[in-house]
Write an enzyme that holds these catalytic residues in place. Sequence first.
Site, PDB file in Angstrom:
ATOM      1  N   LYS A   6       0.904   3.945  -2.131  1.00 45.71           N
ATOM      2  CA  LYS A   6       0.256   5.222  -2.474  1.00 45.71           C
ATOM      3  C   LYS A   6       1.242   6.195  -3.147  1.00 45.71           C
ATOM      4  O   LYS A   6       1.452   7.319  -2.688  1.00 45.71           O
ATOM      5  CB  LYS A   6      -0.386   5.881  -1.241  1.00 45.71           C
ATOM      6  CG  LYS A   6      -1.526   5.083  -0.631  1.00 45.71           C
ATOM      7  CD  LYS A   6      -2.201   5.863   0.483  1.00 45.71           C
ATOM      8  CE  LYS A   6      -3.384   5.112   1.070  1.00 45.71           C
ATOM      9  NZ  LYS A   6      -2.948   3.998   1.945  1.00 45.71           N
ATOM     10  N   ASP A  40       0.847  -1.197   0.000  1.00 44.27           N
ATOM     11  CA  ASP A  40       0.000   0.000   0.000  1.00 44.27           C
ATOM     12  C   ASP A  40       0.887   1.253   0.000  1.00 44.27           C
ATOM     13  O   ASP A  40       0.934   2.002   0.969  1.00 44.27           O
ATOM     14  CB  ASP A  40      -0.899  -0.053   1.241  1.00 44.27           C
ATOM     15  CG  ASP A  40      -1.979   1.005   1.234  1.00 44.27           C
ATOM     16  OD1 ASP A  40      -2.042   1.794   0.279  1.00 44.27           O
ATOM     17  OD2 ASP A  40      -2.764   1.035   2.203  1.00 44.27           O
ATOM     18  N   ASP A  57       3.936  10.857  -7.170  1.00 48.88           N
ATOM     19  CA  ASP A  57       4.941  11.757  -7.744  1.00 48.88           C
ATOM     20  C   ASP A  57       4.940  11.623  -9.267  1.00 48.88           C
ATOM     21  O   ASP A  57       4.162  10.850  -9.831  1.00 48.88           O
ATOM     22  CB  ASP A  57       6.323  11.440  -7.160  1.00 48.88           C
ATOM     23  CG  ASP A  57       7.177  12.687  -6.967  1.00 48.88           C
ATOM     24  OD1 ASP A  57       7.175  13.539  -7.882  1.00 48.88           O
ATOM     25  OD2 ASP A  57       7.835  12.798  -5.918  1.00 48.88           O
ATOM     26  N   ASN A  64       8.790   9.655 -13.728  1.00 48.70           N
ATOM     27  CA  ASN A  64      10.189   9.235 -13.638  1.00 48.70           C
ATOM     28  C   ASN A  64      10.584   8.902 -12.200  1.00 48.70           C
ATOM     29  O   ASN A  64      11.354   7.971 -11.953  1.00 48.70           O
ATOM     30  CB  ASN A  64      11.106  10.333 -14.186  1.00 48.70           C
ATOM     31  CG  ASN A  64      12.549   9.872 -14.274  1.00 48.70           C
ATOM     32  OD1 ASN A  64      12.859   8.928 -14.992  1.00 48.70           O
ATOM     33  ND2 ASN A  64      13.420  10.525 -13.533  1.00 48.70           N
TER      34      ASN A  64
END
Length: 265
Positions: free
Chosen positions: A96, A94, A99, A102
């Site tokens: 999450k 998990d 971003d 890359n």
Amino acid sequence: MVHPTNKMTYGERAAKHPNACASRLLSLMERKKTNLSLALDVTTKKEMLDIADKVGPYLCLLKTHIDIVDDFDQDLIEQLLVLAKKHDFMIFEDRKFADIGNTVKHQYGNGIYRIASWSDITNAHGVPGEGIITGLKEVGLPLGRGLLLLAEMSSKGALTYGEYTTQTIEMARRNQDFVMGFITQRCINEHPDEDFIAMTPGVGLDVTGDGLGQQYRTPRQVIVENGCDLIIVGRGIYGKGRDVQAEGRRYQEAGWSAYEERISQ
């Protein structure tokens, strides 16, 4: 309107699912007669392995937060994989991710955790846009991994609703080879030809909240009333003073009973 997938068995869905990881999970659920995912948010290697071994017989999916384990090492991963094979469950880290493409590509495949090398499933927020799926897919798809997107969260005051949810779903529809479903509070399938797996946290049989914003619903509310596929349970199984094996069995039976009620309606 009730989506056709809500009337189908897990096995029937597995046989025609376009996502390889989702097909494997649905087959496992049918074979093992469980839609229970254990959210194992503990901070020591010993506790994680002990609980996973005890509750393993009742799970289809073990959900981890590997970066909260104080004494993490590669031996922990190797032992978790042994338990997954022993008890026939899959692993969901998990993580999450949230971003740019890359960056998440390296977070997923590299670093000390090397998540893609052992976790069948991981998840991501839709906040950065579709590049996050592209980056994760480059690493995960060749390994047969699956991605969940966070469409909705169970915590009070969560901002995951409205336009955010709508755009997250659209991104998933464009990437169904890798995106297998959602962390969500309801069935998100709308088009006749789509079959996203809906996994729902915040499930409890005994309490309605934890004082820190978490809100709980019963397996029946989640599976029957909201059309979701997996219940994610944490402290309801291994909270202080609980018999983890007995609670694991109790939630497995409650989740499966709700599923049988749904497909028989």
